[in-house]
Design a protein around this motif. Sequence first.
Motif, short mmCIF file in Angstrom:
data_model
loop_
_atom_site.label_atom_id
_atom_site.label_comp_id
_atom_site.label_asym_id
_atom_site.label_seq_id
_atom_site.Cartn_x
_atom_site.Cartn_y
_atom_site.Cartn_z
N VAL A 178 -96.55 28.67 -26.29
CA VAL A 178 -95.69 29.09 -27.15
C VAL A 178 -94.93 29.83 -26.75
O VAL A 178 -93.94 29.63 -26.81
N ALA A 179 -95.24 30.85 -25.85
CA ALA A 179 -94.47 32.42 -25.33
C ALA A 179 -93.47 32.20 -24.39
O ALA A 179 -92.77 32.78 -24.13
N ILE A 180 -93.71 30.48 -23.72
CA ILE A 180 -92.74 30.34 -22.42
C ILE A 180 -90.99 30.41 -22.75
O ILE A 180 -90.56 29.96 -21.82
N LYS A 181 -90.68 30.26 -24.43
CA LYS A 181 -90.08 29.47 -24.99
C LYS A 181 -88.93 30.74 -24.65
O LYS A 181 -87.66 30.15 -25.21
N PRO A 182 -89.28 31.52 -25.42
CA PRO A 182 -88.82 33.19 -26.10
C PRO A 182 -87.87 33.66 -25.52
O PRO A 182 -86.13 33.72 -25.33
N PRO A 183 -88.14 33.80 -24.11
CA PRO A 183 -87.08 34.68 -23.15
C PRO A 183 -86.19 33.60 -22.20
O PRO A 183 -85.14 33.87 -21.89
N PHE A 184 -86.19 32.09 -22.07
CA PHE A 184 -85.56 30.94 -21.59
C PHE A 184 -84.14 31.02 -23.00
O PHE A 184 -83.42 30.95 -22.70
N ALA A 185 -84.75 31.11 -24.11
CA ALA A 185 -83.65 31.10 -25.00
C ALA A 185 -83.08 31.63 -25.54
O ALA A 185 -81.43 31.42 -25.13
N LYS A 186 -83.45 33.42 -24.92
CA LYS A 186 -82.09 34.39 -24.60
C LYS A 186 -81.54 33.87 -23.42
O LYS A 186 -80.55 34.52 -23.26
N LEU A 187 -81.45 33.63 -22.60
CA LEU A 187 -81.62 33.55 -20.80
C LEU A 187 -80.02 32.45 -21.15
O LEU A 187 -79.05 32.98 -20.97
N TYR A 188 -80.67 31.37 -22.08
CA TYR A 188 -79.57 30.01 -22.09
C TYR A 188 -78.54 30.68 -23.12
O TYR A 188 -77.18 30.55 -22.46
N ASN A 242 -89.93 35.10 -18.09
CA ASN A 242 -90.02 33.85 -18.27
C ASN A 242 -90.71 33.40 -17.18
O ASN A 242 -91.88 33.05 -17.31
N ARG A 243 -90.62 34.62 -15.99
CA ARG A 243 -91.88 34.16 -14.91
C ARG A 243 -93.20 34.88 -15.30
O ARG A 243 -94.01 33.93 -14.99
N GLU A 244 -93.42 36.35 -16.03
CA GLU A 244 -94.27 36.77 -16.10
C GLU A 244 -95.42 35.72 -17.29
O GLU A 244 -96.35 35.61 -17.93
#
Length: 442
Positions: free
Chosen positions: A401-411, A377-379
């Motif tokens: 749009v690409a900042i959402k998927p890694p956050f969603a997986k982490l949450y 998500n940092r990247e």
Amino acid sequence: MLVSSSQRGLTPVLVVLAALAFPTVILAQGPGRGGPLGRGMGRGVGHDASMAVDRAGFHFLLRNNGSIERSVTELPNGVRTRTTSQDAEVAAQIRAHVAAMYGRMKEGRPVRRWDPLFAALFEKSDQVALAITEVPGGVEVVETSTEPEAIALIQAHAKVVSGFVERGFAEARLAHPVPGAIPAKSAKQHPTTTDQSLQRLRQLSAEFDRVYIPALALTNQGRRSPSLEALRRLNERLVAMRRQARDTKSDDQELLFKGTADVVAEAARLAQSGDFLEAHETLEPLRDQLASRRRSLGVDYRLDVLSDYHAVMEAIVKPANGADPNLLDAAALDRLRQQAASAAAIWARVEQTKFDTSYAPLSDAQKQNVEPLVQANREAISRLNRALREGDATEVLGAAVAIKPPFAKLYMSFGDFSGLAENASSTPATQKNYPPISTEEE
């Protein structure tokens, strides 16, 4: 549904909707009368096939609210407003959206039933008098009441609409208190001062999130069986927690989760009728609401930093999703730069947060994935900032749009999907039929 203000307040959405739906007429309704704004609008039930279309129109207005002009005068007994737009496409969408909303009012199919302020305003609608007149490019509306509670609702709702204008999607997904209700942040009568009580509320929050996160995610995916099973589990957990609070006479626990069961029951009703996206959006505000209450009670709950990031992230992602790069002007780019800077600052706090296993029974594989997802998500945020510096509109929107998927997986790592995720890909939507969830204990 969105207006901008040049004076103290903003007219309630209900008035704006009715006004734009009926140009060239003057409509007056006194307190206590029936008609389109009569009581009962908050009691609509059943499947709502038009919700997706209406929601798309509202999101369009959220993305384009900057082209809506408005002047507002707050009156002792209400408000006077003038709403116009010089953008033909926005004006057309306003009229289409307003016509749909007016139909909802007449037919008892309310929106934002999960938002206490909206629900209260629908219930008091028969105490409101309207006078609506067409003006060049829009309408002038005077909304008044002789009832103090209705006046307070009108003016409180005006401030919420102002928040829609100022903060867009980030504001639109929040629940708003009814005037006179005690906000969580001022709940000093139930102080949480002992280490034992703080630890209990942290543990209860973790137990709630383990079942809340799957319900939130699976309703967003739109699969019937896993969504309803997740909602059943969530309701079951809340029932057990209410019993515990009653048995232990825990005022702070009751305050933290007050009203949560009603929201879950409404989400279950919507999911049962097939409106999974609306069920998801009904559940969504609980994330921020509980985070705010925990902070007011002094509860240090580390997942709340993820909720902080989510609010900023959604304000970036939703307007960017499906947007036309040719319409990304200098003002929009400047707003994105400010939002991206906020997202980066909050994510720095995420990187400094130690998410220990007391927040979820993580598997070894999940534990190993936490740090890579944080870095991913940092990247993604760094990519967005690079795109904003270079100014390529297509790349900016893609990076946003690409900042959402890694956050969603982490949450989602902090939810218990056992027995649910498998059903999401293998269980036909019509195979199971769950009974309605009730907020009453057996």
